[in-house]
Write a protein that holds these residues in place. Structure first.
Motif, PDB file in Angstrom:
ATOM      1  N   VAL A1041      52.914  34.825  41.715  1.00 20.64           N
ATOM      2  CA  VAL A1041      51.550  35.043  41.547  1.00 20.64           C
ATOM      3  C   VAL A1041      50.253  34.059  41.727  1.00 20.64           C
ATOM      4  CG1 VAL A1041      50.079  36.556  39.786  1.00 20.64           C
ATOM      5  CG2 VAL A1041      52.292  36.703  39.810  1.00 20.64           C
ATOM      6  N   VAL A1042      49.524  34.611  42.571  1.00 19.62           N
ATOM      7  CA  VAL A1042      48.170  33.483  42.956  1.00 19.62           C
ATOM      8  C   VAL A1042      47.147  34.427  42.641  1.00 19.62           C
ATOM      9  CG1 VAL A1042      47.321  31.881  44.644  1.00 19.62           C
ATOM     10  CG2 VAL A1042      49.791  32.509  44.739  1.00 19.62           C
ATOM     11  N   GLU A1043      46.197  33.872  41.736  1.00 21.00           N
ATOM     12  CA  GLU A1043      45.061  34.433  41.382  1.00 21.00           C
ATOM     13  C   GLU A1043      43.919  33.535  41.006  1.00 21.00           C
ATOM     14  OE1 GLU A1043      43.966  37.186  37.473  1.00 21.00           O
ATOM     15  OE2 GLU A1043      45.974  36.643  37.509  1.00 21.00           O
ATOM     16  N   ARG A1044      42.642  34.064  41.891  1.00 21.92           N
ATOM     17  CA  ARG A1044      41.523  33.360  41.751  1.00 21.92           C
ATOM     18  C   ARG A1044      41.594  32.117  42.163  1.00 21.92           C
ATOM     19  NH1 ARG A1044      41.070  36.971  37.096  1.00 21.92           N
ATOM     20  NH2 ARG A1044      39.541  38.245  37.432  1.00 21.92           N
ATOM     21  N   CYS A1045      42.196  31.841  43.246  1.00 26.46           N
ATOM     22  CA  CYS A1045      42.384  30.337  43.877  1.00 26.46           C
ATOM     23  C   CYS A1045      41.567  30.342  45.067  1.00 26.46           C
ATOM     24  CB  CYS A1045      43.648  30.060  44.162  1.00 26.46           C
ATOM     25  SG  CYS A1045      44.662  29.563  42.558  1.00 26.46           S
ATOM     26  N   ASP A1046      40.272  29.783  45.116  1.00 30.99           N
ATOM     27  CA  ASP A1046      39.317  30.195  46.062  1.00 30.99           C
ATOM     28  C   ASP A1046      39.677  29.620  47.257  1.00 30.99           C
ATOM     29  OD1 ASP A1046      37.755  31.385  44.249  1.00 30.99           O
ATOM     30  OD2 ASP A1046      36.394  30.133  43.876  1.00 30.99           O
ATOM     31  N   SER A1067      52.128  38.483  44.165  1.00 33.24           N
ATOM     32  CA  SER A1067      50.805  39.126  43.899  1.00 33.24           C
ATOM     33  C   SER A1067      49.636  38.179  44.423  1.00 33.24           C
ATOM     34  CB  SER A1067      50.594  39.218  42.595  1.00 33.24           C
ATOM     35  OG  SER A1067      51.630  40.202  42.168  1.00 33.24           O
ATOM     36  N   ILE A1068      48.642  38.381  45.473  1.00 32.11           N
ATOM     37  CA  ILE A1068      47.541  37.674  45.639  1.00 32.11           C
ATOM     38  C   ILE A1068      46.435  38.195  45.194  1.00 32.11           C
ATOM     39  CG2 ILE A1068      46.568  36.240  47.511  1.00 32.11           C
ATOM     40  CD1 ILE A1068      49.300  36.260  48.865  1.00 32.11           C
ATOM     41  N   LEU A1069      45.678  37.754  44.132  1.00 37.67           N
ATOM     42  CA  LEU A1069      44.760  38.308  43.792  1.00 37.67           C
ATOM     43  C   LEU A1069      43.366  37.452  43.936  1.00 37.67           C
ATOM     44  CD1 LEU A1069      46.664  39.401  40.257  1.00 37.67           C
ATOM     45  CD2 LEU A1069      46.545  40.721  42.633  1.00 37.67           C
ATOM     46  N   TYR A1070      42.436  38.305  44.108  1.00 36.18           N
ATOM     47  CA  TYR A1070      40.817  37.540  44.228  1.00 36.18           C
ATOM     48  C   TYR A1070      40.882  36.208  44.926  1.00 36.18           C
ATOM     49  CZ  TYR A1070      40.698  41.533  40.887  1.00 36.18           C
ATOM     50  OH  TYR A1070      40.607  42.793  40.532  1.00 36.18           O
ATOM     51  N   CYS A1071      41.521  36.272  45.981  1.00 36.06           N
ATOM     52  CA  CYS A1071      41.548  35.049  46.847  1.00 36.06           C
ATOM     53  C   CYS A1071      40.678  35.231  48.075  1.00 36.06           C
ATOM     54  CB  CYS A1071      42.867  34.386  47.203  1.00 36.06           C
ATOM     55  SG  CYS A1071      43.816  33.908  45.526  1.00 36.06           S
ATOM     56  N   PRO A1072      39.309  35.086  48.031  1.00 40.67           N
ATOM     57  CA  PRO A1072      38.683  35.604  49.286  1.00 40.67           C
ATOM     58  C   PRO A1072      38.793  35.298  50.670  1.00 40.67           C
ATOM     59  CG  PRO A1072      37.453  34.278  47.754  1.00 40.67           C
ATOM     60  CD  PRO A1072      38.577  34.443  47.110  1.00 40.67           C
ATOM     61  N   LYS A1073      39.453  33.851  50.608  1.00 43.91           N
ATOM     62  CA  LYS A1073      39.711  33.463  52.008  1.00 43.91           C
ATOM     63  C   LYS A1073      41.045  33.874  52.598  1.00 43.91           C
ATOM     64  CE  LYS A1073      36.776  29.181  51.566  1.00 43.91           C
ATOM     65  NZ  LYS A1073      36.658  27.624  51.863  1.00 43.91           N
ATOM     66  N   PHE A1074      41.672  34.634  51.915  1.00 44.37           N
ATOM     67  CA  PHE A1074      43.180  34.954  52.194  1.00 44.37           C
ATOM     68  C   PHE A1074      42.812  36.224  53.202  1.00 44.37           C
ATOM     69  CE2 PHE A1074      47.086  37.151  51.954  1.00 44.37           C
ATOM     70  CZ  PHE A1074      47.987  36.119  52.364  1.00 44.37           C
ATOM     71  N   SER A1075      42.960  35.861  54.597  1.00 38.99           N
ATOM     72  CA  SER A1075      42.807  36.899  55.356  1.00 38.99           C
ATOM     73  C   SER A1075      43.852  37.564  56.168  1.00 38.99           C
ATOM     74  CB  SER A1075      41.603  36.344  56.377  1.00 38.99           C
ATOM     75  OG  SER A1075      42.103  35.376  57.219  1.00 38.99           O
ATOM     76  N   LEU A1091      47.858  42.980  46.811  1.00 37.98           N
ATOM     77  CA  LEU A1091      46.805  42.250  47.370  1.00 37.98           C
ATOM     78  C   LEU A1091      45.491  42.992  47.192  1.00 37.98           C
ATOM     79  CD1 LEU A1091      48.199  41.933  51.165  1.00 37.98           C
ATOM     80  CD2 LEU A1091      47.405  40.412  49.622  1.00 37.98           C
ATOM     81  N   ILE A1092      44.733  42.405  45.876  1.00 42.02           N
ATOM     82  CA  ILE A1092      43.701  42.834  45.373  1.00 42.02           C
ATOM     83  C   ILE A1092      42.688  41.709  45.373  1.00 42.02           C
ATOM     84  CG2 ILE A1092      42.815  43.737  43.238  1.00 42.02           C
ATOM     85  CD1 ILE A1092      45.549  44.549  42.415  1.00 42.02           C
ATOM     86  N   GLY A1093      41.366  42.102  45.924  1.00 38.30           N
ATOM     87  CA  GLY A1093      40.040  41.463  45.982  1.00 38.30           C
ATOM     88  C   GLY A1093      40.175  40.064  47.117  1.00 38.30           C
ATOM     89  N   CYS A1094      41.047  40.303  47.973  1.00 38.31           N
ATOM     90  CA  CYS A1094      41.224  39.463  49.152  1.00 38.31           C
ATOM     91  C   CYS A1094      40.134  39.799  50.041  1.00 38.31           C
ATOM     92  CB  CYS A1094      42.552  39.363  49.584  1.00 38.31           C
ATOM     93  SG  CYS A1094      43.531  38.644  48.209  1.00 38.31           S
ATOM     94  N   ASN A1095      40.358  39.083  51.348  1.00 38.59           N
ATOM     95  CA  ASN A1095      39.400  39.310  52.525  1.00 38.59           C
ATOM     96  C   ASN A1095      39.640  40.976  52.992  1.00 38.59           C
ATOM     97  OD1 ASN A1095      39.435  40.016  55.939  1.00 38.59           O
ATOM     98  ND2 ASN A1095      38.338  38.129  55.412  1.00 38.59           N
ATOM     99  N   LYS A1118      56.741  49.152  47.383  1.00 36.99           N
ATOM    100  CA  LYS A1118      55.496  49.518  46.646  1.00 36.99           C
ATOM    101  C   LYS A1118      54.420  48.495  46.778  1.00 36.99           C
ATOM    102  CE  LYS A1118      53.676  50.534  42.104  1.00 36.99           C
ATOM    103  NZ  LYS A1118      53.684  50.710  40.860  1.00 36.99           N
ATOM    104  N   VAL A1119      53.400  48.935  47.646  1.00 32.14           N
ATOM    105  CA  VAL A1119      52.239  48.039  48.013  1.00 32.14           C
ATOM    106  C   VAL A1119      50.815  48.567  47.399  1.00 32.14           C
ATOM    107  CG1 VAL A1119      50.850  47.143  50.040  1.00 32.14           C
ATOM    108  CG2 VAL A1119      53.433  47.530  50.459  1.00 32.14           C
ATOM    109  N   VAL A1120      50.425  47.811  46.726  1.00 28.64           N
ATOM    110  CA  VAL A1120      49.080  47.986  46.034  1.00 28.64           C
ATOM    111  C   VAL A1120      48.129  47.137  46.633  1.00 28.64           C
ATOM    112  CG1 VAL A1120      47.977  48.118  43.845  1.00 28.64           C
ATOM    113  CG2 VAL A1120      50.341  48.398  43.814  1.00 28.64           C
ATOM    114  N   VAL A1121      47.085  47.703  46.962  1.00 27.79           N
ATOM    115  CA  VAL A1121      45.819  47.003  47.830  1.00 27.79           C
ATOM    116  C   VAL A1121      44.669  47.606  47.171  1.00 27.79           C
ATOM    117  CG1 VAL A1121      45.095  46.499  49.998  1.00 27.79           C
ATOM    118  CG2 VAL A1121      47.317  46.809  50.016  1.00 27.79           C
ATOM    119  N   ARG A1122      43.764  46.693  47.052  1.00 27.73           N
ATOM    120  CA  ARG A1122      42.487  47.161  46.655  1.00 27.73           C
ATOM    121  C   ARG A1122      41.174  46.149  46.977  1.00 27.73           C
ATOM    122  NH1 ARG A1122      44.970  48.675  41.767  1.00 27.73           N
ATOM    123  NH2 ARG A1122      43.995  46.668  40.490  1.00 27.73           N
TER     124      ARG A1122
END
Length: 1122
Positions: A1041-1046, A1067-1075, A1091-1095, A1118-1122
């Protein structure tokens, strides 16, 4: 049956004896009464003694069929004895009145005319003379009755001198051709009997016990087991003996020998018990036997130990049987199972409804084709729902209907009290009780069915009625004797325990309740919903619903009532008991309104001078002053959450009061409480510098139980005045709270406070002590000496001038110590432990709180301290820099706001089956290995480190069992993290949260266990973390799980990520540079991807399930994307 049982159930002789003694006592106090009164009282005493002998004689002559003349005489006797009880109680009231009121006392020594004017005693004297005439009438009629009974002495009797001759004979032959249900119990008992472990030679034979109510099927089950083929094959010898209530060691031994011989030989001529024992030993020697003792009772004249010894002696020869020998006992009493040391009795309860229906059908229809009687089957199934699983009821009612196929007859049975015909199965249980227990049990029928009894309250009611009979010279409290009564009834299954959270209440089984109603039908009744015409004028104990209370107006029976229990009807609101009803309750002893919902009480309650038990609901708001006239009152109960304004002013006149069950704030307002010398429960006392509130008021209250709270100790002038409280004589006070007032206008004197505390030495039986806001500089000598050997809990709160804590380590029983606001203590050293070979030998919890000057705590050389300590809490000691090492026994530590560590918490790890720990540390630079025991360190399974720098990590190599590590907001670098992880050989889960210096997950040196043990990795709020290139070294990783690591990008992941063949969650959460996802793809083992809150572009492609990115994840379930 009911008429006869009611006579039996009323304990006549003991009550008459008590009244006779009381009359004689009053007669000897001649100065109080008029000229002829002592002679009349002596005559009353003599007449009562004669009646006692007559009643006993007639009781022994009770006949098998109810005799209306005998029943009528006993009814007359009951009336006249109650009348005598009331008259003598009024004499007693005059004595109490003269003792409580100086005016009355003076009048007693003045002219008789003044006395008459004051107390209206002419009426009482006339009642005494009328009572004597009534007793003479009853006595004369008894002589004629004895002649009639003796003339018929050739007939059969209900009982002989030894008690009721209920014959219950059983044999080993199964009397039932079909047995329904009990398959589980049958198999369980057979297994216990045949799978028994080897017994040591010369030890008692193991016992299996079947315990259950009368008629529940114990004997049938025992017969079923006895005749089981497996049992027959297992035992060389089987014996069946029906014991019933006829325990006689000689005759019972003969019966066992006869059962063993099986030849019908008669041993009547052998009366030597020793010889019979040798014969029994020879009969069973070297044989694996089964002995069934059916229908065993305890001897009611003996206690449990005496019963145990009696049976042990009689069965001693059975020890010579072979290995695997067993005894099977059936009994109605759990007490019997205890006597035989049975750890897990087989408790037999009611049959399931389907099995009871089969038994009922068999009894009612026999072998007939029941298809012809479908309409009767329907009625029959309704009948069995009323039988509550009772086999004996099913057989009795079914057998009664066997002779009729009339729908009308069956419906009549359905509408009847169908227990009536089965009551004889329980009669013997009741008649085996001593008279005093019969009286106590039958009284319980006044309560509603399914009532949840509080044992203590019930005992208080028994006391109020005089049911508890204390032998002369017995110094046991009446309450303790009453508790023994209750426990006897409980052991004999007349009550059943019911757990409600931490509280245990008690209920009476349906059949037992019906028995109680049957034996008390002309003494106890209930008025709920029906017309009062159903009430006999002669009943003494009545419960009534609040909406029926008004129906009692003008009812002639009011004057005879001794108990009135008002039960709340939720559809009806009761404000008060009508005054015209209250004034008629002239003989009342127990008034229980606790379930009534009433809010006020009429002034006329003061006329109920016989009242001993009075209970109000929590809705009560005001009590009249006239309550202080109830001089016989023993219990006054007011719920703790009541809305009461205050207690009456004259409470101290109630010198017989034993229980004032009210919020302690009300008790604290009572003036001159020293007059309440019989108080048994807790008291709060506020000292004032005026008469009635000084500390010497506590001097005479010696029988207090529970807790004693003394406040405002600053109003005590010194040691001499404090001594007047005589706290050291209050042997039954278990909790003592000594409290001085806070600040305000208090003038602080060290010397006075110290003197006062010295004078308040408690009794050595004390178990809990609180000392609050004491301003003395030294501890009292009784705390430094070995006085409080039974003390278990000690709270020293706000003792601000105490410079050293007393030597409490020498208290052998102390389990909890809490010291708070000891503001002058600087050092705790060896003096704390006392001159004892082991400091604090029993202490389990230690809390030290808010000690602003405390700097050091050291143990001293070779000290053996705190061997049982489980919990240590140190809070708000900002100068503390040194602690001794913890004891190995410690399981929970909490240290907060100290100079050497801001926060340290050690506690058992909740998911661990072994004794492992979790450790939380905050704001510290060093690992607390000097504080923790080595075995604690080696057993830490979870470590949570907060706000620490990297130097903390250097000592983590000690944590050989650490499985989970959380680093939260720690100033740790990549190199320090590498050092930390390199040494953790058992780590399976790692969380790094808010560590702003971490750039990358370091590569570990080979070989390293962590590369195969780590299964969970959680990275959160690490703002400069940009590389996960080396995570593929963790070959067993299952969750990442990687979360909020900008700074995290697609390139941050290793090219060989797919080599993590066990990874199931990513889980990769809220990492905006992950494209984009890794080019080399994801591990095929993945089951879940977040994959939540990414590119935004990546998110869009995956949501729309298109493009190269979707192809990379399409195989994941199971894939959860938001």
């Amino acid at each position: 049956m009911a008429e006869v049982l009611t006579v039996v159930g009323w304990a006549i002789s003991p009550l008459i004896k008590i009244l006779s003694d009381k009359a004689q006592s009053f007669a000897s106090d001649q100065y109080r009464w008029f000229k002829s009164t002592p002679a009349d009282l002596l005559r009353l005493s003599t007449s009562l003694s004669q009646l006692q002998a007559t009643a006993s004689a007639l009781s022994r002559r009770r006949r098998r069929s109810p005799d209306p003349h005998q029943s009528a005489w006993f009814s007359q006797l009951k009336d006249v004895i109650h009348e005598a009880e009331d008259v003598l109680d009024e004499f007693d009231y005059l004595v109490l009145l003269s003792d409580s009121d100086p005016k009355v006392s003076r009048f007693f020594s003045s002219s008789s005319r003044s006395v008459k004017r004051l107390i209206g005693s002419d009426e009482l004297m006339n009642r005494l003379k009328c009572l004597l005439k009534n007793i003479d009438d009853v006595s004369n009629s008894s002589q004629r009755l004895i002649q009639v009974v003796d003339a018929d002495s050739s007939g059969s009797y209900w009982e002989n001198d030894q008690g009721f001759c209920y014959s219950h004979v059983t044999g080993s032959v199964l009397t039932e051709d079909s047995v329904f249900g009990r398959e589980k119990e049958h198999a369980d008992i057979v297994a216990r009997l045949t799978d028994s472990a080897d017994r040591l030679y010369n030890r008692p034979v193991p016992v299996v016990a079947i315990v259950g109510d009368g008629g529940i099927g114990k004997t049938t089950l025992a017969q079923l087991v006895y005749n089981d083929p497996q049992v027959e094959q297992h035992f060389n010898l089987r014996m069946w003996v029906c014991v019933s209530d006829k325990f006689d060691e000689v005759n019972l031994t003969k019966e066992i020998i006869q059962a063993a011989a099986g030849n019908g030989e008669n041993y009547d001529r052998i009366v030597n018990f020793a010889k019979l024992q040798r014969m029994l030993q020879d009969s069973v020697a070297l044989k694996r036997f089964l002995l069934v003792l059916d229908d065993v009772w305890s001897d009611k004249e003996k206690n449990e130990w005496e019963n145990r010894e009696m049976w042990h002696k009689m069965l001693a020869p059975l020890q010579y049987g072979d290995q695997g020998s067993m005894i099977l006992v059936t009994t109605r009493m759990k007490l019997v199972a205890d006597i035989f040391s049975v750890r897990k009795p087989v408790f037999l309860t009611g049959l399931p409804e389907k099995d009871e229906w089969l038994l009922f059908k068999k009894s009612a229809f026999g072998d007939e084709n029941t298809e012809e009687y479908l309409h009767l089957q329907e009625i029959g199934k309704k009948i069995i729902t009323k039988l509550k699983g009772s086999p004996i009821a099913a057989k009795a009612i079914g057998g009664m209907l066997r002779g009729t196929r009339s729908t009308r007859d069956w419906n009549e049975v359905l509408d009847r009290d169908i227990y009536k015909d089965t009551a004889s199965a329980l009669v013997s249980s009741y008649l085996h009780l001593p008279e005093y227990l019969q009286c106590c049990f039958s009284f319980c029928s006044v309560f509603p069915r399914y009532w949840r009894f509080d044992a203590k309250e019930l005992v208080k009611m028994w006391m109020a009625h005089g049911f508890i009979q204390q032998e002369k010279g017995d110094d046991k409290r009446t309450e303790d004797l009453g508790k023994e009564y209750f426990n006897q009834l409980l052991a004999k299954s007349f009550f059943q325990p019911l757990k409600q959270g931490h509280r245990t209440c008690y209920v009476i089984h349906d059949l037992m309740y019906d028995l109680a109603k049957s034996v008390s039908f002309n003494n106890c009744s209930r008025l709920v919903g029906q017309n009062r015409k159903s009430l006999s004028h002669n009943i003494r104990h009545l419960s009534v619903s609040s909406n029926n209370l008004a129906d009692l107006k003008n009812w002639p029976g009011l004057k005879n009532l001794r108990t009135l229990l008002i039960v709340k009807d939720h559809a009806f609101s009761l404000n008060h008991i009508p005054d015209d009803i209250m004034q008629e309750l002239n003989s009342l002893r127990v008034l229980d309104c606790s379930d009534s919902g009433m809010i006020e009480v009429p002034e006329s309650i003061g006329k109920l001078i016989h009242l001993r038990y009075l209970a109000f609901p929590d809705s009560i708001k005001r009590l009249p002053e006239s309550i202080s006239k109830l001089l016989h009152l023993q219990t006054l109960s007011i719920p703790k959450k009541s809305k009461l304004e205050k207690l009456p002013e004259g409470m101290s006149k109630l010198t017989n009061l034993r229980y004032l069950d009210a919020d302690l704030k009300y008790i604290a307002t009572i003036s001159s409480i020293s007059r309440l010398v019989n108080l048994q429960d807790s008291v709060e006392f506020h000292i004032k510098s005026k008469k009635g509130y000084m500390i010497e008021e506590l001097k005479n209250i010696r029988h207090l139980h529970g807790q004693l709270i003394i406040k405002n100790l600053e109003n005590v002038s010194g040691m001499e005045e404090a001594h007047k409280s005589k706290l050291n004589t209050k042997r039954d006070v278990k909790v003592l709270k000594l409290e001085w007032s806070s600040g305000g206008g208090r003038s602080i004197s060290n010397v006075v406070d110290a003197d006062v505390l010295h004078g308040l030495q408690p009794h050595e039986n004390l178990e809990e002590l609180h000392i609050i806001r004491y301003q003395g500089a030294t501890s009292p000598s009784w705390m430094e000496q070995k006085v409080l050997n039974h003390l278990k809990f000690l709270y020293l709160i706000n003792c601000r001038r105490w410079e050293s804590i007393p030597p409490l380590g020498q208290l052998p029983s102390l389990k909890l110590l809490h010291v708070k606001e000891a503001c002058s203590v600087r050092i705790i050293g060896p003096e704390f432990y006392g001159n004892f070979h082991m400091g604090f030998p029993s202490l389990k919890e230690l809390e030290l709180d808010d000690m602003p000057q405390w700097t050091k705590w050291y143990a001293g050389a070779n000290a053996h301290l705190f061997p049982r300590l489980k919990k240590l809490k140190i809070v708000n000691c900002p100068e503390l820099i040194e602690l001794p090492p913890l004891s190995l026994s410690v399981r929970k530590v909490s240290i907060e706001n100290t100079k050497f560590i801001s926060c340290l918490k050690l506690s058992p790890f909740p998911s661990s089956k072994s004794i492992n720990f979790s450790l939380e540390a905050s704001y510290t630079t060093t690992f607390p290995d000097s504080l923790l025991h080595e075995e604690h360190i080696h057993a830490i399974e979870f470590l949570n480190v907060k706000h620490c720098d990297g130097t903390f990590s250097k000592r983590l190599s000690l944590l050989v069992t650490l499985k989970r590590l959380r680093l939260c907001q720690c100033a740790v670098t990549d190199d320090q993290l590498k050092i930390c992880l390199q040494s953790l050989v058992s780590l399976s889960a790692l969380e790094i949260i808010g560590c702003s210096n971490i750039v990358s997950i370091p590569i570990l040196n080979e070989p390293n266990c962590l590369t195969t043990t780590l299964q969970e990795l959680h990275l959160q709020d690490c703002q400069i973390l940009s590389s996960l290139n080396f995570i593929a070294q963790f070959k067993s990783l299952r969750s990442l799980v990687v979360e909020r690591c900008d700074m995290l990008e697609s390139s941050s992941f290793p090219s060989n990520l797919s080599s993590l063949v066990y990874l199931s969650k990513l889980s990769i959460l809220y990492c905006p540079k992950f494209s984009s996802l890794p080019e080399a793809g994801l591990p095929v083992s993945l089951d879940l991807l977040h994959l939540i809150g990414c590119n935004k572009n990546l998110t869009k492609d995956l949501i729309e399930k298109r493009g190269i990115e979707w192809e990379k994840v399409s195989f994941i379930s199971k894939v959860v994307v938001r």
